[in-house]
Motif scaffolding. Structure first.
Motif, PDB file in Angstrom:
ATOM      1  N   TYR A 145      55.584 -14.766  16.445  1.00 22.80           N
ATOM      2  CA  TYR A 145      56.115 -15.726  15.191  1.00 22.80           C
ATOM      3  C   TYR A 145      56.461 -16.932  15.998  1.00 22.80           C
ATOM      4  O   TYR A 145      56.401 -18.159  15.117  1.00 22.80           O
ATOM      5  CB  TYR A 145      57.433 -15.098  14.910  1.00 22.80           C
ATOM      6  CG  TYR A 145      57.845 -15.713  13.357  1.00 22.80           C
ATOM      7  CD1 TYR A 145      56.783 -15.802  12.604  1.00 22.80           C
ATOM      8  CD2 TYR A 145      58.934 -16.349  13.393  1.00 22.80           C
ATOM      9  CE1 TYR A 145      57.040 -16.258  11.426  1.00 22.80           C
ATOM     10  CE2 TYR A 145      59.432 -17.049  12.246  1.00 22.80           C
ATOM     11  CZ  TYR A 145      58.379 -17.146  11.057  1.00 22.80           C
ATOM     12  OH  TYR A 145      58.902 -17.813   9.929  1.00 22.80           O
ATOM     13  N   ALA A 146      56.672 -17.092  17.290  1.00 20.13           N
ATOM     14  CA  ALA A 146      57.162 -18.449  17.781  1.00 20.13           C
ATOM     15  C   ALA A 146      56.523 -19.693  17.505  1.00 20.13           C
ATOM     16  O   ALA A 146      56.832 -20.768  17.183  1.00 20.13           O
ATOM     17  CB  ALA A 146      57.763 -18.385  19.289  1.00 20.13           C
ATOM     18  N   LEU A 151      55.597 -25.112  14.575  1.00 31.30           N
ATOM     19  CA  LEU A 151      54.695 -25.923  13.777  1.00 31.30           C
ATOM     20  C   LEU A 151      55.466 -26.141  12.662  1.00 31.30           C
ATOM     21  O   LEU A 151      55.353 -27.177  12.092  1.00 31.30           O
ATOM     22  CB  LEU A 151      53.400 -25.267  13.528  1.00 31.30           C
ATOM     23  CG  LEU A 151      52.459 -25.151  14.899  1.00 31.30           C
ATOM     24  CD1 LEU A 151      51.277 -24.485  14.684  1.00 31.30           C
ATOM     25  CD2 LEU A 151      52.228 -26.499  15.526  1.00 31.30           C
ATOM     26  N   ARG A 152      55.871 -25.470  11.904  1.00 30.11           N
ATOM     27  CA  ARG A 152      56.696 -25.359  10.526  1.00 30.11           C
ATOM     28  C   ARG A 152      57.933 -26.218  10.792  1.00 30.11           C
ATOM     29  O   ARG A 152      58.278 -27.244  10.229  1.00 30.11           O
ATOM     30  CB  ARG A 152      57.064 -24.041  10.114  1.00 30.11           C
ATOM     31  CG  ARG A 152      57.759 -24.019   8.664  1.00 30.11           C
ATOM     32  CD  ARG A 152      57.906 -22.688   8.109  1.00 30.11           C
ATOM     33  NE  ARG A 152      58.496 -22.692   6.517  1.00 30.11           N
ATOM     34  CZ  ARG A 152      59.833 -22.306   6.327  1.00 30.11           C
ATOM     35  NH1 ARG A 152      60.404 -21.500   7.010  1.00 30.11           N
ATOM     36  NH2 ARG A 152      59.979 -22.119   5.026  1.00 30.11           N
ATOM     37  N   LEU A 156      58.639 -29.588   8.789  1.00 31.72           N
ATOM     38  CA  LEU A 156      59.833 -29.837   8.023  1.00 31.72           C
ATOM     39  C   LEU A 156      60.626 -31.004   8.601  1.00 31.72           C
ATOM     40  O   LEU A 156      61.221 -31.812   7.634  1.00 31.72           O
ATOM     41  CB  LEU A 156      60.694 -28.641   8.004  1.00 31.72           C
ATOM     42  CG  LEU A 156      60.013 -27.550   7.107  1.00 31.72           C
ATOM     43  CD1 LEU A 156      61.121 -26.115   7.361  1.00 31.72           C
ATOM     44  CD2 LEU A 156      59.985 -27.877   5.860  1.00 31.72           C
ATOM     45  N   THR A 157      60.692 -31.266  10.045  1.00 28.18           N
ATOM     46  CA  THR A 157      61.452 -32.408  10.351  1.00 28.18           C
ATOM     47  C   THR A 157      60.641 -33.669  10.264  1.00 28.18           C
ATOM     48  O   THR A 157      61.308 -34.854   9.804  1.00 28.18           O
ATOM     49  CB  THR A 157      61.797 -32.242  11.928  1.00 28.18           C
ATOM     50  OG1 THR A 157      62.503 -30.824  12.200  1.00 28.18           O
ATOM     51  CG2 THR A 157      62.974 -33.108  12.400  1.00 28.18           C
ATOM     52  N   ARG A 158      59.384 -33.768  10.374  1.00 27.93           N
ATOM     53  CA  ARG A 158      58.674 -34.746  10.060  1.00 27.93           C
ATOM     54  C   ARG A 158      58.848 -35.337   8.768  1.00 27.93           C
ATOM     55  O   ARG A 158      58.760 -36.695   8.662  1.00 27.93           O
ATOM     56  CB  ARG A 158      57.118 -34.700  10.648  1.00 27.93           C
ATOM     57  CG  ARG A 158      56.286 -35.955  10.556  1.00 27.93           C
ATOM     58  CD  ARG A 158      55.232 -35.603  10.846  1.00 27.93           C
ATOM     59  NE  ARG A 158      54.146 -34.530  10.053  1.00 27.93           N
ATOM     60  CZ  ARG A 158      54.114 -33.487  10.477  1.00 27.93           C
ATOM     61  NH1 ARG A 158      54.400 -33.048  11.803  1.00 27.93           N
ATOM     62  NH2 ARG A 158      53.369 -32.537   9.736  1.00 27.93           N
ATOM     63  N   GLU A 159      58.858 -34.510   7.770  1.00 24.66           N
ATOM     64  CA  GLU A 159      58.896 -34.875   6.303  1.00 24.66           C
ATOM     65  C   GLU A 159      60.221 -35.073   5.972  1.00 24.66           C
ATOM     66  O   GLU A 159      60.423 -35.748   4.691  1.00 24.66           O
ATOM     67  CB  GLU A 159      58.232 -33.844   5.493  1.00 24.66           C
ATOM     68  CG  GLU A 159      56.646 -33.704   5.981  1.00 24.66           C
ATOM     69  CD  GLU A 159      56.318 -32.262   5.085  1.00 24.66           C
ATOM     70  OE1 GLU A 159      57.283 -31.665   4.590  1.00 24.66           O
ATOM     71  OE2 GLU A 159      54.861 -32.106   5.360  1.00 24.66           O
TER      72      GLU A 159
END
Length: 400
Positions: A145-146, A151-152, A156-159
């Protein structure tokens, strides 16, 4: 009246009377950071009901304007089958709040997803690397899952319009953002009395050759990525070369069976003491009684325990991961892949002069993390965030 939601996977404790407790990472002082810019704080997190939590080192949360909403762990087997229900519940909670503070985690990410859907302003708090936390968790499922989690988290941080990082540079490079951001440690330190350092230096000087050197680590004992196993293996290697004058004390909650098994396997069970969970006040008392602090983590953000140890004038060693290199000098760092070998080399060559040098250096360095050094900056940043709530007003989709 502004109501903010704080969401994170932290497992809070409730007693049989419904009173809320925390293991120390979420004290009243932590929540006061957010209450400085809002009138009411709603906290969403995981929970466990136990009897007499105060006797087990948990501390009560006493703030009357903080309300807690318990949630099922969305990553548990039961939670996976209830994802839709959990999302719907989160949507309803977010709808009734003015803004969201989502600390990077399953529930924090879910709260941010709800905020985006409902047009609510939000802050993302980045306190660690999601990839490393899963990769070094100790299960094949975590490794599988890592990459997706990484990537998620980057997306989320970029947006995110507002981001709080706990490191000076590590997490910023790994999880960059286009939004406004600051770096603010989660550590709360107030006591920098010079007498603390004086007592430490006297303790170092008073150590006799036959007296055991007490090593210490703070960290949950049921997760592999805290790395205590490497220190235990180092004790075994030191004993093999005739150096058995070390004791290792481990503070932290969780199932001790794995680490106890490792200590028995390597023949050093008599050198390892498990102290369990202790209160924040007891943590500082314990730090004053040990001789060297080790942060052997395989992944970290900016470890609060390490900074607290430094503030007590403790010589410290740590792995070269996360924000730890921002705290310690190069000679005090070692690879997470060669913990045991590196610790043998460091511990077999300790001198009082080196320990006193590190004690002075760490005590001074920790003062960068004084509460007052961050509180004003954090409050001003959160005030900007709250201003965006006011600016949103009736134009927010959820208010129409």
């Amino acid at each position: 009246m502004v109501t903010l939601l704080f969401a994170h996977d932290n497992q809070f404790i409730m007693d049989d009377k419904g009173r809320l407790f925390s293991g120390g990472g979420f004290s009243d002082g932590v929540f006061r950071r957010y209450l400085a810019v809002c009138e009411r704080l709603v906290v969403v997190g995981r929970y466990q009901v136990i009897e007499s939590p105060g006797a087990l080192g948990y501390e009560p949360i006493m703030l009357s304007n903080v309300s807690f909403i318990p949630m099922e762990n969305p990553n548990s087997i039961q939670g996976l089958f209830q994802r839709s229900k959990i999302r719907s519940k989160m949507d309803e909670i977010v709808r009734n709040c003015d803004g969201v503070i989502g600390r990077a985690s399953a529930l924090g990410n879910m709260a941010i997803a709800s905020a985006k859907k409902l047009g609510k302003p939000y802050v993302r708090e980045v306190v660690g690397c999601s990839f490393e936390a899963l990769w070094y968790h100790g299960s094949w499922l975590g490794k599988l899952y890592a990459p997706y989690s990484f990537l998620r988290a980057r997306r989320l941080t970029r947006e995110a319009p507002y981001v709080v990082y706990v490191t000076e540079s590590f997490l910023q490079k790994r999880y960059p953002t286009r939004g406004k951001w600051i770096n603010c440690s989660n550590v709360e330190l107030d006591d920098f009395d010079d007498k603390i350092l004086e007592r430490r230096l006297r303790r170092i000087d008073s150590k006799t050759d036959g007296e055991p050197l007490i090593l210490g680590t703070i960290g949950a004992v049921h997760v592999r990525y805290k790395g205590q196993e490497g220190v235990i293996r180092a004790l075994a290697k030191l004993r093999q070369i005739g150096l058995d004058g070390f004791r290792y004390e481990i503070v932290g909650g969780g199932d001790q069976s794995y680490l106890r098994k490792i200590a028995r396997k390597y023949g050093v069970a008599d050198q390892v003491d498990f102290l369990g969970r202790i209160t924040r006040k007891e943590v500082f008392q314990w730090l004053d009684k040990i001789d060297l602090y080790i942060q052997p983590s395989k992944t970290e953000g900016l470890p609060r325990a390490l900074i607290e140890a430094m503030s007590r004038g403790l010589p410290c060693l740590g792995t070269r991961v996360g924000g730890i290199p921002e705290l310690l000098t190069d000679e005090c760092l070692f690879s997470r892949r060669k913990t045991a070998q590196a610790l043998v080399a460091r511990l077999s060559g300790l001198s009082k002069d080196w320990m006193k040098q590190q004690a002075k250096r760490n005590f001074m360095e920790s003062q960068k993390y004084a509460r007052e050094a961050f509180e004003t900056r954090r409050r001003e940043f959160l005030e900007q965030f709250v201003s965006s709530i006011t600016a949103c007003g009736d134009s927010c989709p959820s208010n129409n």
